[in-house]
Design a protein around this motif. Structure first.
Motif, PDB file in Angstrom:
ATOM      1  N   ARG A   1     111.494  -1.938-120.650  1.00 45.41           N
ATOM      2  CA  ARG A   1     110.472  -2.829-121.222  1.00 45.41           C
ATOM      3  C   ARG A   1     109.834  -3.683-120.127  1.00 45.41           C
ATOM      4  O   ARG A   1     108.625  -3.909-120.126  1.00 45.41           O
TER       5      ARG A   1
ATOM      6  N   SER B   1     105.859  -3.638-118.818  1.00 44.19           N
ATOM      7  CA  SER B   1     105.006  -4.835-118.725  1.00 44.19           C
ATOM      8  C   SER B   1     104.196  -4.843-117.423  1.00 44.19           C
ATOM      9  O   SER B   1     103.212  -5.565-117.301  1.00 44.19           O
TER      10      SER B   1
ATOM     11  N   LEU C   1     111.296   4.986-125.159  1.00 45.18           N
ATOM     12  CA  LEU C   1     110.453   3.802-124.982  1.00 45.18           C
ATOM     13  C   LEU C   1     109.131   4.157-124.290  1.00 45.18           C
ATOM     14  O   LEU C   1     108.077   3.630-124.644  1.00 45.18           O
TER      15      LEU C   1
END
Ligand code: SF4
Length: 451
Positions: free
Chosen positions: A226, A230, A275
């Motif tokens: 994650r 970003s 993801l």
């Protein structure tokens, strides 16, 4: 879970398999190929063609424990500057052997740590390259950036020299995992360098992370993924950590009892993969992800994805020249690797000789198997008619080989008489299927786990 059990029965979690960034793979190179062959192959490059160039900088300020790269830790600049002079001499020798009007389609600086060079050294080396090998239209110039070993002056120097792609090694953002692999690099520092690269016009940012590191679990790799997302990278390489301490002595510092099992590695890889896919990235080959419209994505969808020593690429040049200690060149005739030890590389170039130490002259059989393996690694399928259309000579009964491989991977591979393809559940087997076409029986211990 049935799928996992069946993959286990096929040996996925025990198999040690090459990554097939070349065929034959580098351990098969011999001393039968030397400077004489390299020079002849350079002279045979098609006049007016575009080639790719890789520059290897084998120095680092820090030596990370997980890293199996051949690189030397240095605290002073003198060895780096001396090496730089040798690299320029080698460049001049290569340019003298190439036809005059060859241009550069791709220029990549890797290592080691290319950003260890000072701003002046970066400008000087880039100027030397472009003086003898001008950029072709739409050329790409990419550099491996170590956020811990770069500053504004060096980023400005690379941008001024034409760098338009960059790659940042991350591995994992968790401080505990970073400490266990001997590489500290905060999220904040990485993010700051990514912003600075973009501010300098870098249109494509690649990042690497690893699964299979000590202390990693599904939660930690999800957190790293994650954070990585970003940074909005255009491409991501998700590599499995290869624990080969018998080849890379630094890895003896890694706490082996904290490494995940093969089954746990699969969970880690799938957690990160899910993801990336959920964030809209497309899966490329066995271990890359790319934004829609990125060069890798376009190449994958148009059947032009290729594989070379840097992994997946949209570079379709058939000549890649590697400069520097241990660098490998790939030419239509075969492969040539420079002397691995920096001292012997330097000594040979200073003697006005190419530093070629090993290599391989590709036979028709090698070229055929290289294409089959590349197709499997890039697309999880290979078509008999496509391979036959690309190559002049088909020296083996490929149809029989496809049938044999289909039988071996019965529930996971299909063969319709032309196309051998892996099912969507079986893409993890790509390296093992590729190995079925590798006639150079590999020593299993010498390679990393298939997952
Ligand atoms: S990861 Fe990079 S900085 Fe660390 S030892 Fe390897 S090449 Fe050097």
């Amino acid at each position: 879970m049935d799928n996992i059990k069946q993959l286990n029965q096929l040996g996925l979690f025990d198999a040690k398999v090459p990554r097939y960034t070349s065929y034959p793979t580098a351990p098969q190179f011999t001393t039968g190929i030397q400077a004489k062959e390299f020079e002849a192959w350079l002279r045979a490059v098609t006049p007016g063609s575009a080639i790719s160039l890789y520059l290897h900088i084998p120095f680092c300020r820090r030596l990370c424990w997980f890293c199996a790269c051949r690189t030397q830790g240095v605290s002073k600049d003198a060895p780096v500057l001396s090496y730089l002079k040798t690299l320029k001499d080698e460049l001049a020798m290569v340019a003298a052997a190439l036809p005059k009007d060859v241009t550069l389609s791709r220029l990549h600086w890797g290592g080691g740590t290319p950003t260890i060079l000072s701003a002046e050294a970066i400008i000087s080396l880039a100027t030397a390259v472009r003086a003898v090998l001008p950029f072709a239209p739409a050329a790409e110039f990419s550099v491996e950036i170590d956020p811990s070993e770069v500053d504004d002056a060096r980023l400005d120097a690379f941008a001024g020299a034409g760098m338009n792609r960059a790659s940042i090694g991350i591995q994992d953002f968790d401080p505990k995992i970073q400490a266990a692999i001997g590489r500290e690099q905060s999220y904040e520092l990485t993010s700051d360098v990514a912003d600075k690269l973009r501010a300098r016009g870098i249109h494509s940012l690649n990042t690497d992370i690893l699964y299979g590191l000590p202390f990693q679990d599904a939660g930690s790799i999800a957190d790293t993924t994650r954070k990585l997302l970003s940074l909005n990278p255009d491409r991501v390489a998700l590599y499995g950590y290869a624990h080969v301490p018998w080849m890379a002595r630094r890895q003896t510092m890694i706490p082996e009892d904290k490494l995940p099992t093969a089954m746990e590695r699969l969970v880690l890889a799938n957690t990160a993969r899910d993801l990336f896919l959920a964030a809209g990235y497309r899966a490329i080959g066995i271990d890359h992800f790319a934004k829609v419209g990125d060069g890798l994505d376009v190449a994958a969808r148009s059947g032009k994805l290729r594989r070379n020593f840097q992994g997946y690429t949209d570079d379709t040049c058939d000549t890649l020249i590697g400069l520097g200690a241990s660098a490998i060149s790939k030419l239509p005739q075969g492969y040539v690797q420079n002397a691995s030890a920096t001292a012997s590389y330097v000594a040979q170039i200073r003697d006005d000789k190419f530093a070629s130490a090993r290599g391989h002259a590709s036979t028709d059989d090698d070229k055929l198997r290289a294409r089959v393996i590349e197709e499997i690694m890039c697309t999880f399928q290979v078509s008999l008619s496509k391979v036959e259309a690309e190559l002049d000579v088909i020296p083996v009964d490929l149809r029989a080989e496809f049938a044999r491989v289909q039988q071996k991977f019965a529930h996971y591979a299909n063969f319709d008489g032309d196309r051998l393809s892996l099912t969507s559940k079986a893409q993890l087997l790509a390296r093992m299927v590729a190995r079925e076409f590798d006639v150079y029986a590999m020593n299993e211990q010498g390679h990393s786990l298939a997952i």
